[in-house]
Design a protein around this motif. Structure first.
Motif, PDB file in Angstrom:
ATOM      1  N   ALA A 130     -44.107  79.234  46.502  1.00 54.49           N
ATOM      2  CA  ALA A 130     -43.469  79.940  45.388  1.00 54.49           C
ATOM      3  C   ALA A 130     -43.543  79.110  44.110  1.00 54.49           C
ATOM      4  O   ALA A 130     -43.790  79.647  43.023  1.00 54.49           O
ATOM      5  CB  ALA A 130     -42.013  80.257  45.732  1.00 54.49           C
ATOM      6  N   VAL A 133     -47.055  79.395  42.747  1.00 55.31           N
ATOM      7  CA  VAL A 133     -47.263  80.681  42.071  1.00 55.31           C
ATOM      8  C   VAL A 133     -46.605  80.646  40.693  1.00 55.31           C
ATOM      9  O   VAL A 133     -47.206  81.077  39.695  1.00 55.31           O
ATOM     10  CB  VAL A 133     -46.714  81.853  42.918  1.00 55.31           C
ATOM     11  CG1 VAL A 133     -46.684  83.146  42.126  1.00 55.31           C
ATOM     12  CG2 VAL A 133     -47.544  82.012  44.178  1.00 55.31           C
ATOM     13  N   ALA A 134     -45.390  80.121  40.612  1.00 51.53           N
ATOM     14  CA  ALA A 134     -44.679  80.042  39.329  1.00 51.53           C
ATOM     15  C   ALA A 134     -45.455  79.183  38.334  1.00 51.53           C
ATOM     16  O   ALA A 134     -45.573  79.538  37.154  1.00 51.53           O
ATOM     17  CB  ALA A 134     -43.271  79.489  39.533  1.00 51.53           C
ATOM     18  N   GLU A 137     -48.304  81.238  37.021  1.00 57.59           N
ATOM     19  CA  GLU A 137     -47.855  82.239  36.042  1.00 57.59           C
ATOM     20  C   GLU A 137     -47.548  81.574  34.704  1.00 57.59           C
ATOM     21  O   GLU A 137     -47.886  82.111  33.642  1.00 57.59           O
ATOM     22  CB  GLU A 137     -46.624  82.975  36.572  1.00 57.59           C
ATOM     23  CG  GLU A 137     -46.929  83.893  37.737  1.00 57.59           C
ATOM     24  CD  GLU A 137     -45.687  84.487  38.378  1.00 57.59           C
ATOM     25  OE1 GLU A 137     -44.608  83.859  38.316  1.00 57.59           O
ATOM     26  OE2 GLU A 137     -45.802  85.586  38.949  1.00 57.59           O
ATOM     27  N   THR A 164     -39.112  78.862  37.071  1.00 54.58           N
ATOM     28  CA  THR A 164     -39.584  79.205  38.417  1.00 54.58           C
ATOM     29  C   THR A 164     -39.177  80.619  38.831  1.00 54.58           C
ATOM     30  O   THR A 164     -39.424  81.027  39.955  1.00 54.58           O
ATOM     31  CB  THR A 164     -39.044  78.199  39.461  1.00 54.58           C
ATOM     32  OG1 THR A 164     -37.618  78.196  39.406  1.00 54.58           O
ATOM     33  CG2 THR A 164     -39.590  76.800  39.207  1.00 54.58           C
ATOM     34  N   ASP A 165     -38.571  81.354  37.909  1.00 54.97           N
ATOM     35  CA  ASP A 165     -38.114  82.724  38.186  1.00 54.97           C
ATOM     36  C   ASP A 165     -39.282  83.682  37.926  1.00 54.97           C
ATOM     37  O   ASP A 165     -39.699  83.880  36.789  1.00 54.97           O
ATOM     38  CB  ASP A 165     -36.925  83.061  37.286  1.00 54.97           C
ATOM     39  CG  ASP A 165     -36.329  84.424  37.581  1.00 54.97           C
ATOM     40  OD1 ASP A 165     -37.093  85.358  37.924  1.00 54.97           O
ATOM     41  OD2 ASP A 165     -35.104  84.563  37.454  1.00 54.97           O
ATOM     42  N   HIS A 166     -39.799  84.293  38.993  1.00 59.17           N
ATOM     43  CA  HIS A 166     -40.980  85.150  38.869  1.00 59.17           C
ATOM     44  C   HIS A 166     -40.717  86.375  37.992  1.00 59.17           C
ATOM     45  O   HIS A 166     -41.611  86.810  37.260  1.00 59.17           O
ATOM     46  CB  HIS A 166     -41.472  85.582  40.255  1.00 59.17           C
ATOM     47  CG  HIS A 166     -41.954  84.433  41.061  1.00 59.17           C
ATOM     48  ND1 HIS A 166     -43.112  83.760  40.794  1.00 59.17           N
ATOM     49  CD2 HIS A 166     -41.398  83.792  42.118  1.00 59.17           C
ATOM     50  CE1 HIS A 166     -43.271  82.785  41.652  1.00 59.17           C
ATOM     51  NE2 HIS A 166     -42.238  82.771  42.465  1.00 59.17           N
ATOM     52  N   THR A 167     -39.532  86.926  38.064  1.00 52.10           N
ATOM     53  CA  THR A 167     -39.208  88.091  37.237  1.00 52.10           C
ATOM     54  C   THR A 167     -39.289  87.728  35.754  1.00 52.10           C
ATOM     55  O   THR A 167     -39.870  88.465  34.958  1.00 52.10           O
ATOM     56  CB  THR A 167     -37.793  88.619  37.584  1.00 52.10           C
ATOM     57  OG1 THR A 167     -37.739  88.887  38.990  1.00 52.10           O
ATOM     58  CG2 THR A 167     -37.468  89.871  36.807  1.00 52.10           C
ATOM     59  N   LEU A 169     -40.915  85.143  34.438  1.00 54.62           N
ATOM     60  CA  LEU A 169     -42.294  84.787  34.107  1.00 54.62           C
ATOM     61  C   LEU A 169     -43.162  86.029  33.908  1.00 54.62           C
ATOM     62  O   LEU A 169     -43.986  86.074  32.989  1.00 54.62           O
ATOM     63  CB  LEU A 169     -42.881  83.876  35.193  1.00 54.62           C
ATOM     64  CG  LEU A 169     -42.319  82.446  35.208  1.00 54.62           C
ATOM     65  CD1 LEU A 169     -42.649  81.749  36.516  1.00 54.62           C
ATOM     66  CD2 LEU A 169     -42.825  81.644  34.019  1.00 54.62           C
ATOM     67  N   GLU A 170     -42.971  87.040  34.743  1.00 57.51           N
ATOM     68  CA  GLU A 170     -43.740  88.283  34.578  1.00 57.51           C
ATOM     69  C   GLU A 170     -43.399  88.960  33.258  1.00 57.51           C
ATOM     70  O   GLU A 170     -44.286  89.483  32.572  1.00 57.51           O
ATOM     71  CB  GLU A 170     -43.472  89.221  35.758  1.00 57.51           C
ATOM     72  CG  GLU A 170     -44.130  88.752  37.045  1.00 57.51           C
ATOM     73  CD  GLU A 170     -43.757  89.600  38.254  1.00 57.51           C
ATOM     74  OE1 GLU A 170     -43.081  90.638  38.097  1.00 57.51           O
ATOM     75  OE2 GLU A 170     -44.148  89.201  39.366  1.00 57.51           O
TER      76      GLU A 170
END
Length: 189
Positions: A130, A133-134, A137, A164-167, A169-170
């Motif tokens: 994870a 991935v972060a 991104e 590190t928060d995918h939401t 970052l998206e």
């Protein structure tokens, strides 16, 4: 005394005269010659500490394939141990291998053929993926901003890379495509 060094074992086993005739102290010493090489997973699971000690005593001197078998047995044996013991034991196993065995074990673990046994290992492996991935991104956001020639101050770059928060970052990736300045990146977050 327990030691993985044969010279230390010989030294420690030397009788110590105590000064009274016939009284000599001889320490009980467990050296590498007395520490077994545990290759069998079932046996390692019965005595995980001994399996780890076996890798520590023999992991650098063994043929790489045999060292990897000992390491695999010891790592699997750590499966049922509490995290506060499993992590240091796993570290000791990895640190106790020769370079060739480390390479083989790392390739095996990376190939997906090594099944992580513990919830601890699976959890931390998942967290590592994870984080990877972060980071990807975050680099994508910076690449988009660079391609669009948007100035990115150091503090903004650091904030993006630290997230590190995918939401989030998206959301930032979508905004990076259309924003005029990095100030617009962080609104509503």
């Amino acid at each position: 005394m327990v030691t993985i060094d044969e010279n230390v074992a010989r030294w420690a086993a030397t009788p110590i005269p105590l000064g009274h005739p016939g009284f000599c102290l001889t320490a009980l010493v467990l050296g590498p010659n007395e520490i077994p090489r545990i290759l069998d997973v079932a046996q390692a699971q019965q005595t995980p500490e001994l399996a780890v000690l076996g890798v520590m005593a023999h992991g650098k001197d063994e043929e790489p394939e045999r060292a990897v078998e000992m390491a695999k047995a010891a790592l699997i044996a750590c499966h049922d141990l509490p995290d506060d013991r499993a992590l240091p034991y796993s570290e000791l196993v990895l640190l106790s291998l020769n370079q060739a065995a480390k390479i083989i074990l790392e390739k095996l673990m990376a190939s997906g053929q090594f099944e992580y046994q513990s919830d601890f290992a699976r959890k931390h492996r998942g967290e590592g993926e994870a984080i990877g991935v972060a980071k990807g991104e975050a680099r994508a956001i910076l690449s988009v901003l660079e391609a669009r020639k948007v100035h990115v101050p150091d503090e903004v770059r650091q904030r993006i890379l630290a997230c590190t928060d995918h939401t989030v970052l998206e959301r930032w990736i979508r905004r990076a495509v259309t924003l005029a300045s990095t100030d617009e990146l962080f609104c509503d977050t």
